[in-house]
Design an enzyme around this catalytic site. Structure first.
Site, mmCIF file in Angstrom:
data_model
loop_
_atom_site.group_PDB
_atom_site.id
_atom_site.type_symbol
_atom_site.label_atom_id
_atom_site.label_comp_id
_atom_site.label_asym_id
_atom_site.label_seq_id
_atom_site.Cartn_x
_atom_site.Cartn_y
_atom_site.Cartn_z
ATOM 1 N N GLN A 133 0.826 -1.204 0.000
ATOM 2 C CA GLN A 133 0.000 0.000 0.000
ATOM 3 C C GLN A 133 0.868 1.264 0.000
ATOM 4 O OE1 GLN A 133 -2.228 -1.115 3.436
ATOM 5 N NE2 GLN A 133 -0.416 -1.320 4.707
ATOM 6 N N ASP B 64 0.616 -12.522 6.843
ATOM 7 C CA ASP B 64 -0.795 -12.549 6.476
ATOM 8 C C ASP B 64 -1.627 -13.082 7.647
ATOM 9 O OD1 ASP B 64 -3.292 -12.938 5.440
ATOM 10 O OD2 ASP B 64 -2.663 -14.223 3.781
ATOM 11 N N GLY B 65 -2.468 -12.243 8.197
ATOM 12 C CA GLY B 65 -3.270 -12.633 9.354
ATOM 13 C C GLY B 65 -4.262 -13.743 9.050
ATOM 14 N N ASP C 153 -8.135 -5.339 13.548
ATOM 15 C CA ASP C 153 -7.930 -3.886 13.471
ATOM 16 C C ASP C 153 -7.361 -3.600 12.087
ATOM 17 O OD1 ASP C 153 -7.230 -1.259 13.773
ATOM 18 O OD2 ASP C 153 -5.818 -1.583 15.412
#
Lengths: 287, 287
Positions: free
Chosen positions: B36, B142-143, B161
């Site tokens: 990002q 990577d969650g 979050d």
């Protein structure tokens, strides 16, 4: 960084370093009155928008929160709110919520600028739908003077639904005005006044508490609610009561209210008076 | 209409026809990461501001509300929150609030973009002040995958979050992710996830409730709070619990909390779960 083109209305709140914009389709009205500059826009996502002196006042989409929270908490706290005065409130949205209460016998609205009401009738007819109620009186003039001339012990609730405390509305946040409020209110009478953003306008909030107490009110309390089109999206109203504590929600009456609300409920009423620790500390009465 | 010059950062939320701007002094950082675009600004009134892909993430001035409300309501509802997972949360503000709880034994944060955390350490050091706590593990990855690999019955609380449910965070609002959450949670375990604006993003809220219920959670509830720099200034978090009702505030513990809060209190905890009628109607479980 993206830039906003001419398809947006922007309110720049210079004093707080913030700005809020709504995308617009077109301008519906633009008037310079003797008091202020009024604009009406058609937005893409918020319905119609009224702007006064560059500040967003009312949008079709989110005004229900503000108007319900200016009217119902105080009317369901007062034991028997019969005579109500609204100062400002020219869009008539607060008046409509007040008139939904069958226990209200008279509701006088004193708006300084008749054009606000005439434009509201034209562009926000839903807010004006109860203006013809026989209990309502629309008076166009100076609310400060009106209250000065009001008989003592003649009112149960005063709702101050004004613009920000700069310019014409400044006197509505002053000691002499609050003294006149107190005189005109019957015992147990209440005043509620819009009191800006809990995040951005803390000095105004603190000053209001101090000034209301200094004028002789028995108790002062602030309630909070979201108001997306106002600076920070977080707004407050401050309630002061003659002689008594700001307490005593008429729970059963509020639960059985004979009208629909979208934001207000007795549970929201109680929740709105719960302040976060930073605000509690800020507004604690000096001991 | 006033125009905003180059001294403002503006987030345009095209999908909602709104925009929010903060006045800035200068840009402090600008990085394109593999994931990002991150920018850091110094604002005139809100301290520092982190922006990701054009959306405001964190300001020094108002992040306390969001971070306290993402951590404390769920941690003071769970009877004994020992093992906590945070997905996203790279600015470490939520992690800090979690670590304030002495009952928490491990707090793992899985943020996909290490640069978010490195920039937070540099520009928001106050949010990172507990990162060296021996109970904390900062994992960058990577969650979704992390949770898939997590042992069953290994977590008490999962805090999601993340950014908005478009782009990299989309999978965090999906059925398979919630099924993995449920599997990794112990009985009575809870997930809390930021769930956007109650005014602007009602479809997301409704979909989350439906999807969480569909994944097998026993109860789903939404809480709300102001968040001035996010679209509409009004934000929400949605809490879901394995097997049990989202209820049971540990009132005495919350009252005696061994750390300072500016927004959270047990009274605010209860108030935040009170939804206005229009939201109650929207989120009512299908009967």
């Amino acid at each position: 960084m993206s830039a906003l083109d001419d398809n947006w209305f922007t309110e720049i709140a210079q004093g707080t370093g913030t700005a809020f914009s709504l995308r617009i389709r077109r301008k519906l009205a633009d008037e310079q009155t003797p008091y202020q500059h009024i604009e009406i826009y058609e937005t893409t996502d918020f319905g119609r928008l009224m702007v006064i002196d560059g500040c967003t006042m009312v949008s079709s989409r989110d005004n229900f929160i503000y108007h319900e929270m200016m009217a119902h908490p105080v009317l369901y706290t007062h034991a028997a709110p019969r005579d109500v005065l609204i100062i400002g409130g020219g869009d008539c949205g607060t008046l409509r919520e007040v008139l939904r209460h069958p226990e209200v016998g008279t509701a006088v609205q004193v708006e300084i600028d008749e054009r606000v009401t005439r434009l509201a009738e034209q562009f926000f007819p839903e807010l004006c739908e109860l203006n013809d109620d026989p209990r309502a009186t629309l008076h166009f003039g100076d609310g400060i003077q009106w209250l000065k001339d009001a008989p003592a012990d003649s009112l149960d609730v005063v709702i101050v639904d004004s613009t920000d405390p700069i310019g014409p509305a400044e006197g509505l946040f002053s000691h002499p005005f609050y003294v006149d409020c107190l005189r005109a209110l019957r015992p147990g009478g209440m005043v509620v006044q819009q009191s800006e953003s809990p995040l951005l306008h803390q000095k105004i909030l603190v000053d209001m508490h101090t000034t209301l107490r200094g004028a002789g009110f028995g108790d002062v309390r602030t309630l909070q609610f979201p108001q997306p089109i106002y600076p920070s999206g977080w707004w407050s109203a401050t309630v002061a009561r003659k002689d008594e504590a700001v307490a005593g929600l008429r729970e059963a009456d509020a639960q059985a209210r004979p009208f629909e609300t979208r934001y207000y409920s007795p549970e929201i009423h109680r929740a709105a008076f719960v302040l976060p620790p930073f605000l509690q500390a800020l507004l604690a009465a000096p001991s």
